[in-house]
Motif scaffolding. Structure first.
Motif, mmCIF file in Angstrom:
data_model
loop_
_atom_site.group_PDB
_atom_site.id
_atom_site.type_symbol
_atom_site.label_atom_id
_atom_site.label_comp_id
_atom_site.label_asym_id
_atom_site.label_seq_id
_atom_site.Cartn_x
_atom_site.Cartn_y
_atom_site.Cartn_z
ATOM 1 N N VAL A 1 82.052 13.588 65.983
ATOM 2 C CA VAL A 1 80.918 13.913 66.667
ATOM 3 C C VAL A 1 80.105 14.771 65.813
ATOM 4 O O VAL A 1 80.645 15.395 64.826
ATOM 5 C CB VAL A 1 81.092 14.540 68.064
ATOM 6 N N THR A 2 78.685 14.701 65.773
ATOM 7 C CA THR A 2 78.155 15.343 64.864
ATOM 8 C C THR A 2 77.767 16.970 65.242
ATOM 9 O O THR A 2 77.882 17.100 66.594
ATOM 10 C CB THR A 2 76.386 15.025 64.993
ATOM 11 N N PRO A 3 77.740 17.923 64.557
ATOM 12 C CA PRO A 3 77.739 19.335 64.866
ATOM 13 C C PRO A 3 76.648 19.616 65.893
ATOM 14 O O PRO A 3 77.005 20.372 66.672
ATOM 15 C CB PRO A 3 77.609 20.004 63.417
ATOM 16 N N ASP A 4 75.592 18.898 65.580
ATOM 17 C CA ASP A 4 74.289 19.362 66.731
ATOM 18 C C ASP A 4 74.723 18.909 68.103
ATOM 19 O O ASP A 4 74.365 19.475 68.806
ATOM 20 C CB ASP A 4 73.017 18.587 66.170
ATOM 21 N N PHE A 5 75.610 17.768 68.167
ATOM 22 C CA PHE A 5 75.864 17.445 69.418
ATOM 23 C C PHE A 5 76.865 18.054 70.113
ATOM 24 O O PHE A 5 77.045 18.451 71.263
ATOM 25 C CB PHE A 5 76.191 16.128 69.755
ATOM 26 N N VAL A 6 77.687 18.792 69.175
ATOM 27 C CA VAL A 6 78.741 19.666 69.666
ATOM 28 C C VAL A 6 78.102 20.914 70.243
ATOM 29 O O VAL A 6 78.606 21.570 71.197
ATOM 30 C CB VAL A 6 79.689 20.155 68.611
ATOM 31 N N THR A 7 77.058 21.333 69.340
ATOM 32 C CA THR A 7 76.350 22.626 69.868
ATOM 33 C C THR A 7 75.689 22.459 71.214
ATOM 34 O O THR A 7 75.733 23.126 72.260
ATOM 35 C CB THR A 7 75.178 22.922 68.678
ATOM 36 N N LEU A 8 75.099 21.048 71.471
ATOM 37 C CA LEU A 8 74.480 20.805 72.632
ATOM 38 C C LEU A 8 75.267 20.856 74.043
ATOM 39 O O LEU A 8 75.198 21.254 74.995
ATOM 40 C CB LEU A 8 73.666 19.344 72.510
ATOM 41 N N GLN A 9 76.694 20.267 73.458
ATOM 42 C CA GLN A 9 77.757 20.330 74.487
ATOM 43 C C GLN A 9 77.973 21.764 74.881
ATOM 44 O O GLN A 9 77.964 22.213 76.248
ATOM 45 C CB GLN A 9 78.992 19.652 74.071
ATOM 46 N N LEU A 10 78.134 22.723 73.945
ATOM 47 C CA LEU A 10 78.342 24.242 74.209
ATOM 48 C C LEU A 10 77.411 24.854 74.802
ATOM 49 O O LEU A 10 77.631 25.238 76.030
ATOM 50 C CB LEU A 10 78.649 24.823 72.729
ATOM 51 N N GLU A 11 76.130 24.526 74.364
ATOM 52 C CA GLU A 11 75.004 25.355 75.141
ATOM 53 C C GLU A 11 74.817 24.719 76.773
ATOM 54 O O GLU A 11 74.649 25.545 77.653
ATOM 55 C CB GLU A 11 73.759 24.765 74.491
ATOM 56 N N VAL B 1 77.482 23.751 78.760
ATOM 57 C CA VAL B 1 78.667 23.903 79.427
ATOM 58 C C VAL B 1 78.272 25.688 79.762
ATOM 59 O O VAL B 1 78.311 25.803 80.928
ATOM 60 C CB VAL B 1 79.725 24.007 78.767
ATOM 61 N N PHE B 2 77.937 26.254 78.734
ATOM 62 C CA PHE B 2 77.946 27.674 78.868
ATOM 63 C C PHE B 2 76.343 28.151 79.773
ATOM 64 O O PHE B 2 76.686 29.269 80.297
ATOM 65 C CB PHE B 2 77.779 28.477 77.600
ATOM 66 N N SER B 3 75.632 27.201 79.849
ATOM 67 C CA SER B 3 74.479 27.740 80.649
ATOM 68 C C SER B 3 74.677 27.516 82.271
ATOM 69 O O SER B 3 73.683 28.054 82.961
ATOM 70 C CB SER B 3 73.151 26.532 80.149
ATOM 71 N N ASP B 4 75.835 26.772 82.142
ATOM 72 C CA ASP B 4 76.288 26.671 84.112
ATOM 73 C C ASP B 4 77.522 27.150 84.246
ATOM 74 O O ASP B 4 77.709 27.480 85.584
ATOM 75 C CB ASP B 4 75.844 25.203 84.142
ATOM 76 N N VAL C 1 78.484 34.725 71.845
ATOM 77 C CA VAL C 1 78.981 34.910 73.379
ATOM 78 C C VAL C 1 79.666 36.082 73.567
ATOM 79 O O VAL C 1 80.418 36.596 72.885
ATOM 80 C CB VAL C 1 80.021 33.573 73.485
ATOM 81 N N ASP C 2 79.180 36.835 74.802
ATOM 82 C CA ASP C 2 79.452 38.090 75.081
ATOM 83 C C ASP C 2 81.260 37.929 75.528
ATOM 84 O O ASP C 2 81.360 37.090 76.419
ATOM 85 C CB ASP C 2 78.649 38.610 76.153
#
Length: 271
Positions: free
Chosen positions: A60-70, A72-75, A102-103
Motif C-alpha cells: 500500500v502507498t505510504p500516503d494511503f497508510v497515512t490517510l488510514q491513520l488520520e 481512524v484517529f480522528s474518530d 500522537v499524545d
C-alpha cells in the motif's frame, strides 16, 4: 440496571494482510477479539499467501497508510498501537511521522522481517529507519532471535545467558521495554526474556511439538497489546500474553488449515 461504567478498550494494528488468515492483520484482529478488546486496522500491504508460501506482496502507498491513520484517529480513541509488517523505509517514515504526533502513545512494535516460509518482509534500508526513528517511540519491542540479531548486526545467541545480554543491548537502542522471544533456541526449552530497563524477567516455556506455528509472533505481540490496553503493567501483560499464545499453540492441531505451517488456534478459549 446494567453497569456501563466499563468501556471496552480500542486498539490499532498497523500491519500487512495475510490472505491465509494465520498472521498479520488477521491474526491481530482475532487475538484482540479473543481477549476482549476492539481492534481497528491500518493495512500496509496485501499478500498472496497460504500455509506454504508467500506468492506475492502488493504494498500500500505510504500516503494511503497515512490517510488510514488520520481517519481512524480522528474518530476512534485508541488505547494502544501495535505495528507489524511495515516493509519499506518510506512506510516506516510515514508511520513515524504520524505516530510522533500522537499524545500519550503506547506503541508495541513487532519488527516483522522474515515470514515463516523465509520471505523477506522488511527491506534492508528500512531497518536503519526503524532503529533510528521508530524504536525511540516504542513502549515494547517483541523481536525473535533472528530479528534481534538483524537489529544489532550480530549473530543469534545460542543460550539463555546470551539472550539476556542481547535484551540489554536492544534496550540501549532507545525502547522502554524489550521482549526477546526464544523460540529459535535449539532444544526443548524456549523462554522469552523481558527487560524493562531495570529488571530481567524470564518467562519459561517448554517447546510444543507442532508444525502449526504460523502467526505466533503476531499473536503474542497482539496479546501484549490487548492486555496493556486493559491496564496491566508490562510484566503482567507479557505473562498473560505468554499463557495465551502457549495455549493457542497447544490447540493448533485442532484446526485443519492447509498443508504447511498452519495457524495457531486463536479462539481456543472460546470455541
Amino acid at each position: 440496571m446494567s453497569d456501563n461504567s466499563f468501556k471496552t478498550p480500542n486498539v490499532l494494528t498497523i500491519a500487512g494482510s495475510d490472505s491465509g488468515g494465520g498472521a498479520g492483520i488477521q491474526a491481530d484482529l482475532k487475538t484482540f477479539s479473543a481477549l476482549g478488546v476492539y481492534g481497528a486496522s491500518v493495512i500496509t500491504a496485501l499478500t498472496a499467501q497460504n500455509t506454504k508460501t508467500v506468492a506475492g506482496i502488493y504494498p500500500v502507498t505510504p500516503d494511503f497508510v497515512t490517510l488510514q491513520l488520520e481517519t481512524v484517529f480522528s474518530d476512534i480513541d485508541i488505547a494502544v498501537v501495535k505495528t507489524g509488517m511495515l516493509g519499506s523505509a518510506d512506510m516506516v517514515e510515514a508511520v513515524v511521522a504520524f505516530l510522533s504526533g500522537v499524545d500519550t502513545l503506547k506503541l508495541v512494535v513487532d519488527p516483522v522481517m522474515i515470514s515463516k516460509s523465509g520471505n523477506a518482509l522488511l527491506s534492508p534500508d528500512a531497518v536503519a529507519v526503524l532503529i533510528d526513528k521508530l524504536m525511540p517511540l516504542t513502549y515494547v519491542i517483541t523481536p525473535n532471535l533472528p530479528e534481534a540479531a538483524a537489529l544489532l548486526g550480530e549473530d543469534e545467541p545460542d543460550s539463555v545467558a546470551g539472550m539476556r545480554e542481547m535484551a540489554l543491548r536492544l534496550h540501549a537502542l532507545g525502547v522502554q521495554n524489550v521482549l526477546l522471544k526464544g523460540g529459535h533456541l535449539n532444544g526443548g526449552y524456549s523462554p522469552d526474556i523481558l527487560f524493562d530497563g531495570t529488571r530481567l524477567t524470564e518467562f519459561p516455556s517448554t517447546r510444543i511439538v507442532t508444525e502449526n506455528t504460523h502467526g505466533t509472533g503476531c499473536t503474542l505481540a497482539s496479546a501484549v497489546t490487548a492486555y496493556l490496553a486493559q491496564g496491566l503493567p508490562i510484566a503482567e501483560a507479557v505473562g498473560k500474553a505468554k499463557e495465551y499464545i502457549t495455549a493457542a499453540i497447544k490447540a493448533a492441531d485442532q484446526l485443519n488449515v492447509g498443508a504447511g505451517h498452519g495457524p495457531v488456534n486463536h479462539f481456543h478459549n472460546i470455541w
